[in-house]
Design a protein around this motif. Sequence first.
Motif, PDB file in Angstrom:
ATOM      1  N   THR A  80      89.794  10.502  26.874  1.00 47.05           N
ATOM      2  CA  THR A  80      89.800   9.165  26.291  1.00 47.05           C
ATOM      3  C   THR A  80      88.649   8.946  25.321  1.00 47.05           C
ATOM      4  O   THR A  80      88.393   7.828  24.916  1.00 47.05           O
ATOM      5  N   SER A  81      87.958  10.022  24.966  1.00 41.63           N
ATOM      6  CA  SER A  81      86.823   9.873  24.049  1.00 41.63           C
ATOM      7  C   SER A  81      86.725  11.096  23.150  1.00 41.63           C
ATOM      8  O   SER A  81      87.376  12.120  23.389  1.00 41.63           O
ATOM      9  N   GLY A  82      85.888  10.992  22.115  1.00 44.89           N
ATOM     10  CA  GLY A  82      85.739  12.054  21.129  1.00 44.89           C
ATOM     11  C   GLY A  82      85.442  13.415  21.718  1.00 44.89           C
ATOM     12  O   GLY A  82      86.066  14.411  21.352  1.00 44.89           O
TER      13      GLY A  82
ATOM     14  N   ARG B  56      91.599  14.027  17.870  1.00 43.46           N
ATOM     15  CA  ARG B  56      92.283  12.868  18.455  1.00 43.46           C
ATOM     16  C   ARG B  56      93.752  12.847  18.040  1.00 43.46           C
ATOM     17  O   ARG B  56      94.637  12.588  18.859  1.00 43.46           O
TER      18      ARG B  56
ATOM     19  N   TRP C  57      88.498  14.695  23.568  1.00 44.70           N
ATOM     20  CA  TRP C  57      89.552  15.091  22.626  1.00 44.70           C
ATOM     21  C   TRP C  57      89.228  16.437  22.005  1.00 44.70           C
ATOM     22  O   TRP C  57      90.115  17.281  21.851  1.00 44.70           O
TER      23      TRP C  57
ATOM     24  N   GLY D  57      96.675  13.446  20.577  1.00 43.83           N
ATOM     25  CA  GLY D  57      97.600  12.321  20.680  1.00 43.83           C
ATOM     26  C   GLY D  57      99.052  12.752  20.552  1.00 43.83           C
ATOM     27  O   GLY D  57      99.920  12.317  21.309  1.00 43.83           O
TER      28      GLY D  57
ATOM     29  N   ARG E 194      86.391  15.055  15.135  1.00 39.41           N
ATOM     30  CA  ARG E 194      86.843  14.239  16.271  1.00 39.41           C
ATOM     31  C   ARG E 194      88.168  13.548  15.951  1.00 39.41           C
ATOM     32  O   ARG E 194      89.056  13.482  16.789  1.00 39.41           O
ATOM     33  N   GLN E 195      88.303  13.049  14.715  1.00 37.62           N
ATOM     34  CA  GLN E 195      89.546  12.382  14.310  1.00 37.62           C
ATOM     35  C   GLN E 195      90.716  13.355  14.324  1.00 37.62           C
ATOM     36  O   GLN E 195      91.804  13.025  14.803  1.00 37.62           O
TER      37      GLN E 195
END
Length: 109
Positions: free
Chosen positions: A76-78, A21, A81, A25, A17-18
């Motif tokens: 806007t969430s895991g 993101r 993303w 991003g 998830r990171q």
Amino acid sequence: MAEHGDSDRQASEKAERQAARELVGRYHRAELRKLLDHVRDGFARLDTGEIDEFEMDQLIHQYKKAATKLWSFCGTSGGQWLQAAKSLGRLEDEGEPRRDWWEEAAPRR
């Protein structure tokens, strides 16, 4: 033993998830910049008289519509993303061009 497996799985999912993101991003920032460049160009054209205030207003409306579509895609969430990151990866793997948010928001003639 199961706790250790769950912990590893959770850490792996968190890392995934990171990474998603961060990828999304960077993509979001770059695409927003492209959209804002259209607005910057519009103001320059307004200042030189190439377009009028109503055309500038339409351009701003197109920006808002395009930015909204982009925000919706990026999420806007895991989970969102991850979905966006997978879509971007699939397009890249298939050699497909990325979406043109500006054109997607263009008024239909």
